[in-house]
Design a protein around this motif. Structure first.
Motif, PDB file in Angstrom:
ATOM      1  N   GLY A  48       0.810  -1.209   0.000  1.00  0.00           N
ATOM      2  CA  GLY A  48       0.000   0.000   0.000  1.00  0.00           C
ATOM      3  C   GLY A  48       0.844   1.260   0.000  1.00  0.00           C
ATOM      4  O   GLY A  48       0.542   2.222  -0.734  1.00  0.00           O
ATOM      5  N   ARG A  49       1.913   1.268   0.787  1.00  0.00           N
ATOM      6  CA  ARG A  49       2.773   2.460   0.804  1.00  0.00           C
ATOM      7  C   ARG A  49       3.379   2.723  -0.568  1.00  0.00           C
ATOM      8  O   ARG A  49       3.600   3.869  -0.942  1.00  0.00           O
ATOM      9  N   VAL A  51       1.957   2.414  -3.332  1.00  0.00           N
ATOM     10  CA  VAL A  51       0.970   3.065  -4.205  1.00  0.00           C
ATOM     11  C   VAL A  51       0.225   4.188  -3.481  1.00  0.00           C
ATOM     12  O   VAL A  51      -0.853   4.611  -3.897  1.00  0.00           O
ATOM     13  N   GLY A  52       0.801   4.654  -2.368  1.00  0.00           N
ATOM     14  CA  GLY A  52       0.237   5.816  -1.676  1.00  0.00           C
ATOM     15  C   GLY A  52      -0.875   5.541  -0.694  1.00  0.00           C
ATOM     16  O   GLY A  52      -1.585   6.464  -0.285  1.00  0.00           O
ATOM     17  N   VAL A  53      -1.046   4.295  -0.299  1.00  0.00           N
ATOM     18  CA  VAL A  53      -2.094   3.953   0.665  1.00  0.00           C
ATOM     19  C   VAL A  53      -1.459   3.751   2.043  1.00  0.00           C
ATOM     20  O   VAL A  53      -0.673   2.826   2.248  1.00  0.00           O
ATOM     21  N   ASP A  55      -2.753   3.564   6.056  1.00  0.00           N
ATOM     22  CA  ASP A  55      -3.945   3.463   6.889  1.00  0.00           C
ATOM     23  C   ASP A  55      -3.532   3.589   8.364  1.00  0.00           C
ATOM     24  O   ASP A  55      -2.868   2.716   8.909  1.00  0.00           O
ATOM     25  N   LYS A  97      -8.477  -1.294  -0.584  1.00  0.00           N
ATOM     26  CA  LYS A  97      -7.887   0.027  -0.855  1.00  0.00           C
ATOM     27  C   LYS A  97      -6.662  -0.097  -1.749  1.00  0.00           C
ATOM     28  O   LYS A  97      -6.464   0.708  -2.670  1.00  0.00           O
ATOM     29  N   VAL A  98      -5.831  -1.088  -1.469  1.00  0.00           N
ATOM     30  CA  VAL A  98      -4.610  -1.284  -2.261  1.00  0.00           C
ATOM     31  C   VAL A  98      -4.976  -1.651  -3.705  1.00  0.00           C
ATOM     32  O   VAL A  98      -4.360  -1.156  -4.662  1.00  0.00           O
ATOM     33  N   GLN A 100      -7.704  -0.814  -5.324  1.00  0.00           N
ATOM     34  CA  GLN A 100      -8.233   0.378  -5.972  1.00  0.00           C
ATOM     35  C   GLN A 100      -7.126   1.343  -6.387  1.00  0.00           C
ATOM     36  O   GLN A 100      -7.263   2.081  -7.363  1.00  0.00           O
ATOM     37  N   ALA A 101      -6.026   1.314  -5.639  1.00  0.00           N
ATOM     38  CA  ALA A 101      -4.890   2.198  -5.957  1.00  0.00           C
ATOM     39  C   ALA A 101      -3.951   1.586  -6.994  1.00  0.00           C
ATOM     40  O   ALA A 101      -2.944   2.195  -7.361  1.00  0.00           O
ATOM     41  N   GLY A 102      -4.275   0.382  -7.437  1.00  0.00           N
ATOM     42  CA  GLY A 102      -3.462  -0.267  -8.460  1.00  0.00           C
ATOM     43  C   GLY A 102      -2.318  -1.091  -7.929  1.00  0.00           C
ATOM     44  O   GLY A 102      -1.405  -1.472  -8.673  1.00  0.00           O
ATOM     45  N   GLY A 103      -2.345  -1.396  -6.636  1.00  0.00           N
ATOM     46  CA  GLY A 103      -1.276  -2.178  -6.036  1.00  0.00           C
ATOM     47  C   GLY A 103      -1.481  -3.672  -6.184  1.00  0.00           C
ATOM     48  O   GLY A 103      -2.570  -4.145  -6.518  1.00  0.00           O
TER      49      GLY A 103
END
Length: 542
Positions: A48-49, A51-53, A55, A97-98, A100-103
């Motif tokens: 996640g990090r 791709v900018g996620v 939490d 979330k990951v 959705q962010a493309g991760g």
């Protein structure tokens, strides 16, 4: 079960029937499963990090969950079940979330796809099938380094939780915890990769100890030299043990004006030196010694007892109705108080007899953290240059029940009178009440604080090195360290990260360090095991 994370692990290899700490097999299985769940969550958090996620809820739960598996913290299956289920729920949300962010979300490691069963009995069975190291075909030295890193991360998570409670955090701490736990799923990492991760754990622990120092001193002021009575006052009483300063503050606020004296136990002793805590007139003294003596000492205390953070042992019948837990601490059947509401603790204290009379048992001094020591640095430096002070010994770390730990008291007593003893953590209770005198007005025994205050000790050493224009390893300073649990592992990794050498470690070496890894530590850092006080003093001072 198999657990080898503490110094007193059975036969020096691992607890397989029941934990020396009192941990039962089902609790061990649930703790293993909780770490397994956090490992899965870490895979998504690490990705996640990228791709900018990020939490914040995941960050906080990660530390709470990992801290709950530290020695002597959470022994309650039902509380562990809640943590496991919460971890699984947050992982599912994070995964979405990951995605959705493309991760990346197609991880094949079983931890990434973990789904907890609905009942406790089957959850225990799930836990019996996992462990922190589930690649048993891996090189033994890599497995050893993986364990060192995981146990170091447990210490980091504990310190990070303490700091977070007081509003201090840094995402790079959470990022490393996730990176390190996610790395357990990567079978392509080699020996050098794992060595790098172990040393990075030490680097991150230095940062988290800095955060915790800022949290404690920023909230409660820098500790000042303070005399702490070891006796008691006539009246109602509450004993607080563990490490948490905020819990102590809330307890002091809620007991003010109620005719109750508050006493510290174990690692809470140094809190008497904080200006914003010592201002409370009913914050009186210290009762007892280190955590491992609580069964005897708690039975003799005529009031309520509050356990914060780690250090709890199985409560005895004689005080089972008088003891309370808070925060992450839990024992089945012990009343747990939440959200800083200590009403039940206060009610119990008022219903109990309290101390029947005043008693003077002498006193000890605390409050020699970095600000205090560095405020007299000119005197310290002058003492070294004149020859009045020949050497400094940092004798500290975790205490425990093994008879071999008498070494530390013997070492302090036998140290020459022209040497100064710095100490921190509960290891000091082997000698904290010794009258060692002073050198030119500087006490020979300086209590720096809790294990949580290791940052202060490091800053004192760095400042002295700067003053003398040398490296820390060139100072007339020797580290004599006792270890028991995973906070001590994290601190040791920090010392290695800083390049500190010639550490004497005891009373025995960790069971999770393989012979080859030990050889690397000896060759690169000159780590030694303790022998006898006489032999070690002679070798150091020759």
């Amino acid at each position: 079960m198999f657990c080898n994370q503490c110094e007193q692990t059975a036969k020096g290899t691992g607890c397989t029937v029941i934990g020396v700490c009192g941990k039962k097999p089902e609790v061990a299985a649930l703790q293993d499963l909780l770490l397994h769940a956090v490992k899965g969550m870490s895979l998504y958090a690490n990705e996640g990090r990228r791709v900018g996620v990020i939490d914040q809820e995941v960050n906080a739960l990660t530390c709470e969950a990992v801290f709950s598996t530290l020695t002597n913290v959470n022994f309650d299956p039902k509380r562990l079940q809640v943590l496991i289920n919460t971890c699984a729920e947050l992982t599912a949300k994070l995964k979405e979330k990951v995605a959705q962010a493309g991760g990346k979300i197609n991880f094949t490691d079983p931890a990434a796809n973990f789904v907890p069963t609905s009942d406790l009995e089957s959850l225990v069975k799930q836990g019996e099938l996992v462990g922190i190291i589930n690649d048993h075909d891996a090189d033994p030295d890599i497995q050893s380094l993986q364990q060192i890193m995981v146990y170091g991360i447990k210490g980091v998570a504990a310190y990070a939780d303490h700091a977070h409670i007081l509003g201090q955090e840094d995402d790079k701490v959470y990022a490393f915890i996730h990176e390190g736990l996610a790395a357990l799923a990567n079978k392509e990492l080699n020996l050098n990769d794992w060595i790098a991760l172990v040393l990075k754990c030490g680097e991150i622990n230095l940062r988290v100890m800095e955060l915790l120092d800022a949290a404690n001193t920023g909230t409660y002021g820098h500790p000042v030299p303070t005399t702490v009575p070891l006796g008691h006052k006539k009246g109602k009483c509450i004993l607080i043990s563990g490490h948490d300063l905020k819990d102590l503050e809330e307890l002091l606020k809620q007991t003010e004006g109620k005719g109750i004296y508050v006493y510290t136990h174990g690692e809470m002793l140094p809190t008497h030196g904080y200006p914003q805590l010592k201002k409370y007139g009913h914050f009186y003294g210290h009762f007892g010694t280190a955590w491992q003596n609580q069964k005897k000492e708690f039975a003799e205390f005529p009031g309520a007892i509050l356990m914060t953070t780690n250090c709890i042992q199985e409560p005895q019948k004689s005080y089972a109705d008088n003891i309370f837990t808070t925060g992450l601490v839990a024992w089945p059947g012990v009343q747990h108080v939440k959200n800083g509401d200590f009403g039940p603790v206060i009610e119990k204290a008022l219903a109990m007899p309290g101390f029947e009379s005043d008693e003077d048992k002498g006193s000890v001094m605390v409050g020699f953290a970095r600000n205090t020591v560095l405020s007299v640095a000119d005197k310290v430096i002058a003492g070294v240059k004149s020859g009045a002070i020949k050497h400094f010994f940092l004798v500290g770390g975790c205490d425990g029940a093994k008879s071999g730990r008498s070494y530390y008291a013997d070492f302090v007593e036998k140290a020459p009178k022209d040497t100064v003893i710095l100490t921190l953590a509960c290891g000091k209770f082997r000698f904290f009440d010794k009258q060692l005198g002073d050198i030119g007005g500087i006490p020979r025994l300086l209590d720096i604080g809790q294990c949580n205050d290791a940052y202060s000790a490091i800053q004192i050493a760095v400042a002295l090195a700067n003053a003398f224009g040398c490296g820390v390893n060139d100072l007339p300073l020797s580290l004599i360290i006792s270890w028991y649990e995973q906070k001590a592992v994290a601190i040791l990794l920090t010392l290695l990260h800083l390049g500190i050498k010639n550490i004497r470690l005891g009373p025995s070496l960790p069971a999770f360090v393989s012979p080859n890894v030990l050889d690397v530590l000896v060759k690169n850092f000159d780590i030694k095991t303790i022998t006898t006080p006489e032999e070690d003093l002679a070798a150091i001072l020759k």
